[in-house]
Design a protein around this motif. Structure first.
Motif, PDB file in Angstrom:
ATOM      1  N   PRO A 179      23.039  35.046  53.012  1.00 36.94           N
ATOM      2  CA  PRO A 179      23.958  34.935  51.856  1.00 36.94           C
ATOM      3  C   PRO A 179      23.673  35.967  50.766  1.00 36.94           C
ATOM      4  O   PRO A 179      24.608  36.517  50.174  1.00 36.94           O
ATOM      5  CB  PRO A 179      23.700  33.512  51.347  1.00 36.94           C
ATOM      6  CG  PRO A 179      23.111  32.776  52.484  1.00 36.94           C
ATOM      7  CD  PRO A 179      22.353  33.778  53.289  1.00 36.94           C
ATOM      8  N   ALA A 180      22.394  36.252  50.515  1.00 42.13           N
ATOM      9  CA  ALA A 180      22.056  37.214  49.450  1.00 42.13           C
ATOM     10  C   ALA A 180      22.504  38.631  49.832  1.00 42.13           C
ATOM     11  O   ALA A 180      23.028  39.366  48.983  1.00 42.13           O
ATOM     12  CB  ALA A 180      20.556  37.187  49.186  1.00 42.13           C
ATOM     13  N   ILE A 181      22.307  39.010  51.091  1.00 38.88           N
ATOM     14  CA  ILE A 181      22.753  40.348  51.517  1.00 38.88           C
ATOM     15  C   ILE A 181      24.276  40.439  51.425  1.00 38.88           C
ATOM     16  O   ILE A 181      24.831  41.440  50.950  1.00 38.88           O
ATOM     17  CB  ILE A 181      22.264  40.632  52.954  1.00 38.88           C
ATOM     18  CG1 ILE A 181      20.745  40.781  52.968  1.00 38.88           C
ATOM     19  CG2 ILE A 181      22.915  41.890  53.506  1.00 38.88           C
ATOM     20  CD1 ILE A 181      20.165  40.960  54.351  1.00 38.88           C
ATOM     21  N   THR A 182      24.957  39.399  51.876  1.00 38.33           N
ATOM     22  CA  THR A 182      26.427  39.389  51.797  1.00 38.33           C
ATOM     23  C   THR A 182      26.902  39.523  50.355  1.00 38.33           C
ATOM     24  O   THR A 182      27.827  40.288  50.054  1.00 38.33           O
ATOM     25  CB  THR A 182      26.970  38.082  52.401  1.00 38.33           C
ATOM     26  OG1 THR A 182      26.484  37.949  53.732  1.00 38.33           O
ATOM     27  CG2 THR A 182      28.478  38.076  52.400  1.00 38.33           C
ATOM     28  N   LEU A 183      26.250  38.775  49.470  1.00 44.55           N
ATOM     29  CA  LEU A 183      26.656  38.790  48.055  1.00 44.55           C
ATOM     30  C   LEU A 183      26.359  40.132  47.393  1.00 44.55           C
ATOM     31  O   LEU A 183      27.089  40.560  46.492  1.00 44.55           O
ATOM     32  CB  LEU A 183      25.919  37.668  47.322  1.00 44.55           C
ATOM     33  CG  LEU A 183      26.347  37.352  45.891  1.00 44.55           C
ATOM     34  CD1 LEU A 183      27.813  36.941  45.859  1.00 44.55           C
ATOM     35  CD2 LEU A 183      25.481  36.242  45.318  1.00 44.55           C
ATOM     36  N   SER A 184      25.306  40.807  47.831  1.00 37.69           N
ATOM     37  CA  SER A 184      24.883  42.037  47.149  1.00 37.69           C
ATOM     38  C   SER A 184      25.587  43.288  47.677  1.00 37.69           C
ATOM     39  O   SER A 184      25.479  44.339  47.038  1.00 37.69           O
ATOM     40  CB  SER A 184      23.369  42.217  47.319  1.00 37.69           C
ATOM     41  OG  SER A 184      23.041  42.412  48.678  1.00 37.69           O
ATOM     42  N   LEU A 185      26.290  43.209  48.799  1.00 37.95           N
ATOM     43  CA  LEU A 185      26.858  44.412  49.409  1.00 37.95           C
ATOM     44  C   LEU A 185      27.781  45.173  48.455  1.00 37.95           C
ATOM     45  O   LEU A 185      27.625  46.375  48.235  1.00 37.95           O
ATOM     46  CB  LEU A 185      27.624  44.032  50.678  1.00 37.95           C
ATOM     47  CG  LEU A 185      26.771  43.861  51.951  1.00 37.95           C
ATOM     48  CD1 LEU A 185      27.658  43.463  53.119  1.00 37.95           C
ATOM     49  CD2 LEU A 185      26.032  45.143  52.262  1.00 37.95           C
ATOM     50  N   THR A 186      28.748  44.475  47.887  1.00 37.43           N
ATOM     51  CA  THR A 186      29.716  45.129  47.003  1.00 37.43           C
ATOM     52  C   THR A 186      29.043  45.690  45.758  1.00 37.43           C
ATOM     53  O   THR A 186      29.336  46.822  45.334  1.00 37.43           O
ATOM     54  CB  THR A 186      30.810  44.136  46.598  1.00 37.43           C
ATOM     55  OG1 THR A 186      31.411  43.597  47.778  1.00 37.43           O
ATOM     56  CG2 THR A 186      31.874  44.808  45.751  1.00 37.43           C
ATOM     57  N   TYR A 187      28.125  44.918  45.171  1.00 39.54           N
ATOM     58  CA  TYR A 187      27.477  45.357  43.935  1.00 39.54           C
ATOM     59  C   TYR A 187      26.540  46.539  44.200  1.00 39.54           C
ATOM     60  O   TYR A 187      26.424  47.444  43.377  1.00 39.54           O
ATOM     61  CB  TYR A 187      26.698  44.193  43.316  1.00 39.54           C
ATOM     62  CG  TYR A 187      27.591  43.066  42.903  1.00 39.54           C
ATOM     63  CD1 TYR A 187      28.315  43.125  41.721  1.00 39.54           C
ATOM     64  CD2 TYR A 187      27.749  41.947  43.708  1.00 39.54           C
ATOM     65  CE1 TYR A 187      29.149  42.100  41.341  1.00 39.54           C
ATOM     66  CE2 TYR A 187      28.580  40.917  43.342  1.00 39.54           C
ATOM     67  CZ  TYR A 187      29.284  40.993  42.158  1.00 39.54           C
ATOM     68  OH  TYR A 187      30.125  39.975  41.794  1.00 39.54           O
ATOM     69  N   THR A 188      25.874  46.524  45.350  1.00 41.85           N
ATOM     70  CA  THR A 188      24.996  47.655  45.684  1.00 41.85           C
ATOM     71  C   THR A 188      25.801  48.946  45.785  1.00 41.85           C
ATOM     72  O   THR A 188      25.409  49.988  45.240  1.00 41.85           O
ATOM     73  CB  THR A 188      24.283  47.379  47.024  1.00 41.85           C
ATOM     74  OG1 THR A 188      23.483  46.211  46.891  1.00 41.85           O
ATOM     75  CG2 THR A 188      23.406  48.544  47.412  1.00 41.85           C
TER      76      THR A 188
END
Length: 311
Positions: A179-188
């Motif tokens: 979930p954290a990787i999924t959530l951070s993809l766009t922001y990264t």
């Protein structure tokens, strides 16, 4: 600096009042009768007598402004009402769902910060070289892929095919990774691109030319470039931190993560209006609070900002 902080704090009060009024008004404009919703979710036959008693119990027979004043006064004291579904305090349910969301948002923020700074630094250091083009391609790909689709792909690869990570729930320390990787993809992708452009622009500034002419070490020069490139990134990060929590409802739904987003989606399906109102108010407070914090941080880094605000 104290004057700047006081000025910014006073400016948030009317903003929060307007947001709270809009949140209360929008929910009240719903075509559903809150009394009937509260009765039906408890599987009670909605007769006229029952509906009238429910309206009186929930305070729905009072004028609109009176209900708003009662609601916001209670909210300031920590009382956000009770759920229609099980009559439990809304504040208690939010407090129970908040830690998983904060944990998810914190891990996603760390991944975002580490990956975006690393990618931006490499792109700026090796500008217009193959590694720069490759990373920029990955950044554009990360921006274009929808979060829910990336989450499903990650779940299929790492949970179903490779069986390395759990598919859903919050049963172990590894449950937060997907979930954290999924959530951070766009922001990264967003912050890597923003920081990279800012560092490339600062790399061509006169102070960098003078620093090189003075014979400073490359590491010292890059430290100055990085620090002077942070202003716009920090401002954007201040808005993104609450968005990480407010925008988790899609990720939490996909991965069955028991956080605020999951609670909000469940409440929307049940038409549990007190929970939805409290969720909107909480997110608004987080948005305003983090924006204020980032403004103060930027003013501490760059004194020109607070001087401009006081003029």
């Amino acid at each position: 600096m104290k004057t700047y902080i006081l000025h910014r704090l006073l400016g948030t009060i009317p903003l929060l009042l307007v947001i709270s009024f809009l949140a209360f008004m929008v929910i009240q404009l719903s075509p559903s009768d809150p009394a009937e919703v509260a009765v039906r979710v408890n599987e009670i036959v909605p007769t006229e007598e029952v509906l009238e008693l429910t309206r009186e119990k929930l305070g729905l027979n009072k004028p609109f402004l009176t209900r708003y004043v009662d609601w916001i006064s209670s909210a300031v004291q920590g009382d956000l009402g009770r759920r229609y579904v099980d009559d439990k305090p809304v504040a208690q349910e939010l407090a129970k769902a908040l830690p998983p969301t904060l944990w998810l948002a914190a891990v996603a923020t760390i991944i975002t910060a580490v990956c975006s700074i690393g990618m931006a630094f490499i792109c700026a250091r090796y500008e217009s070289r193959p590694v720069d083009y490759l990373l920029r391609g990955l950044i554009f790909l990360g921006t274009a892929v929808p979060g829910f689709w990336a989450g499903l792909l990650l779940m299929w690869l790492f949970a179903v095919k490779l069986d390395w990570l759990p598919t859903s729930g919050m049963n172990s320390a590894y449950s937060v990774i997907l979930p954290a990787i999924t959530l951070s993809l766009t922001y990264t992708a967003t912050y890597a691109r923003l920081l990279r452009n800012s560092m490339v622009r600062n790399k061509q500034s006169n102070y960098v030319l003078f620093a090189r002419a003075r014979g400073l070490y490359p590491g010292t020069i890059w430290r100055h470039i990085f620090r002077n490139s942070l202003q716009s990134t920090l401002t954007g990060l201040g808005m993104s931190l609450p968005k990480l929590m407010a925008g988790t409802f899609v990720v939490e739904t996909i991965f069955a993560w028991p956080g605020l987003g999951w609670l909000c989606v469940t409440s929307i399906f049940n038409r549990d209006f007190p929970v939805i109102q409290a969720y909107v108010l909480l997110m608004a407070v987080l948005f305003v609070g983090f924006n204020l914090l980032m403004d103060i941080l930027c003013a501490a880094i760059d004194p020109r900002m607070r001087n401009g605000s006081q003029q």
